[in-house]
Scaffold this motif. Sequence first.
Motif, mmCIF file in Angstrom:
data_model
loop_
_atom_site.group_PDB
_atom_site.id
_atom_site.type_symbol
_atom_site.label_atom_id
_atom_site.label_comp_id
_atom_site.label_asym_id
_atom_site.label_seq_id
_atom_site.Cartn_x
_atom_site.Cartn_y
_atom_site.Cartn_z
ATOM 1 N N UNK A 62 0.846 -1.191 0.000
ATOM 2 C CA UNK A 62 0.000 0.000 0.000
ATOM 3 C C UNK A 62 0.878 1.237 0.000
ATOM 4 N N UNK A 63 0.247 2.371 -0.177
ATOM 5 C CA UNK A 63 0.995 3.622 -0.142
ATOM 6 C C UNK A 63 1.372 4.000 1.282
ATOM 7 N N UNK A 64 0.908 3.240 2.260
ATOM 8 C CA UNK A 64 1.252 3.468 3.659
ATOM 9 C C UNK A 64 2.581 2.796 4.011
ATOM 10 N N UNK A 65 3.030 1.827 3.188
ATOM 11 C CA UNK A 65 4.277 1.101 3.449
ATOM 12 C C UNK A 65 5.465 2.045 3.536
ATOM 13 N N UNK A 122 0.716 7.450 -10.197
ATOM 14 C CA UNK A 122 2.107 7.019 -10.034
ATOM 15 C C UNK A 122 2.276 6.201 -8.761
ATOM 16 N N UNK A 123 1.620 6.617 -7.693
ATOM 17 C CA UNK A 123 1.682 5.857 -6.446
ATOM 18 C C UNK A 123 0.991 4.506 -6.606
ATOM 19 N N UNK A 124 -0.125 4.471 -7.332
ATOM 20 C CA UNK A 124 -0.828 3.210 -7.567
ATOM 21 C C UNK A 124 0.038 2.259 -8.385
ATOM 22 N N UNK A 125 0.766 2.785 -9.354
ATOM 23 C CA UNK A 125 1.660 1.942 -10.155
ATOM 24 C C UNK A 125 2.789 1.387 -9.293
ATOM 25 N N UNK A 126 3.303 2.194 -8.380
ATOM 26 C CA UNK A 126 4.357 1.720 -7.483
ATOM 27 C C UNK A 126 3.833 0.614 -6.575
ATOM 28 N N UNK A 127 2.602 0.752 -6.101
ATOM 29 C CA UNK A 127 1.992 -0.296 -5.269
ATOM 30 C C UNK A 127 1.802 -1.561 -6.093
ATOM 31 N N UNK A 128 1.390 -1.443 -7.343
ATOM 32 C CA UNK A 128 1.213 -2.608 -8.207
ATOM 33 C C UNK A 128 2.508 -3.363 -8.419
ATOM 34 N N UNK A 129 3.583 -2.636 -8.670
ATOM 35 C CA UNK A 129 4.880 -3.297 -8.858
ATOM 36 C C UNK A 129 5.349 -3.963 -7.577
ATOM 37 N N UNK A 130 5.134 -3.310 -6.441
ATOM 38 C CA UNK A 130 5.572 -3.860 -5.164
ATOM 39 C C UNK A 130 4.787 -5.104 -4.788
ATOM 40 N N UNK A 131 3.475 -5.099 -4.980
ATOM 41 C CA UNK A 131 2.677 -6.276 -4.646
ATOM 42 C C UNK A 131 3.008 -7.427 -5.595
ATOM 43 N N UNK A 132 3.314 -7.132 -6.849
ATOM 44 C CA UNK A 132 3.711 -8.182 -7.791
ATOM 45 C C UNK A 132 5.041 -8.796 -7.383
ATOM 46 N N UNK A 187 8.476 1.480 2.556
ATOM 47 C CA UNK A 187 9.254 1.449 1.307
ATOM 48 C C UNK A 187 8.799 2.548 0.345
ATOM 49 N N UNK A 188 7.499 2.682 0.200
ATOM 50 C CA UNK A 188 6.969 3.653 -0.762
ATOM 51 C C UNK A 188 6.985 5.069 -0.201
ATOM 52 N N UNK A 189 6.768 5.216 1.077
ATOM 53 C CA UNK A 189 6.791 6.555 1.668
ATOM 54 C C UNK A 189 8.189 7.156 1.617
ATOM 55 N N UNK A 190 9.214 6.322 1.860
ATOM 56 C CA UNK A 190 10.582 6.852 1.846
ATOM 57 C C UNK A 190 11.030 7.218 0.430
ATOM 58 N N UNK A 191 10.458 6.543 -0.579
ATOM 59 C CA UNK A 191 10.829 6.856 -1.956
ATOM 60 C C UNK A 191 9.998 7.996 -2.544
ATOM 61 N N UNK A 192 9.062 8.514 -1.762
ATOM 62 C CA UNK A 192 8.246 9.632 -2.237
ATOM 63 C C UNK A 192 7.071 9.215 -3.093
#
Length: 120
Positions: free
Chosen positions: A55-58, A72-82, A60-65
């Motif tokens: 999620x965008x709460x993780x 863009x955040x949804x795409x980052x979550x998709x890549x991370x969950x995959x 990993x994603x918060x530290x990377x902005x």
Amino acid sequence: MKSPNELRKRRKLRVRSALLKHSNGRPRLSVHRSGRHIYAQVIDDAKGVTVASASTVDKELRSSGKGGADSAAAAAVGKLVAKRATAAGVKQVVFDRGGFIFHGRIKALADAAREGGLDF
């Protein structure tokens, strides 16, 4: 007149029942979208276990902005969950959009999850 939230819940139940009929034992990639964040989980309904989540709460994603409520955040979550799902040994899933229309952030997450290696 029913509220938009009540209508979304009805769509969610309709989508979920159709998915479970056609899933053939594959785990489900469930997506939830709020005004500020987006969440994704790979759930094995046969065992009742969450295999992977992001999620965008993780941190990993918060530290990377990449936190927030945009595509863009949804795409980052998709890549991370995959990435987390393939590490757990899951390649094929069924996509559960959870009553949300398949466009915008939901579509960005789905496309990124496909690019990340999930098949649906």
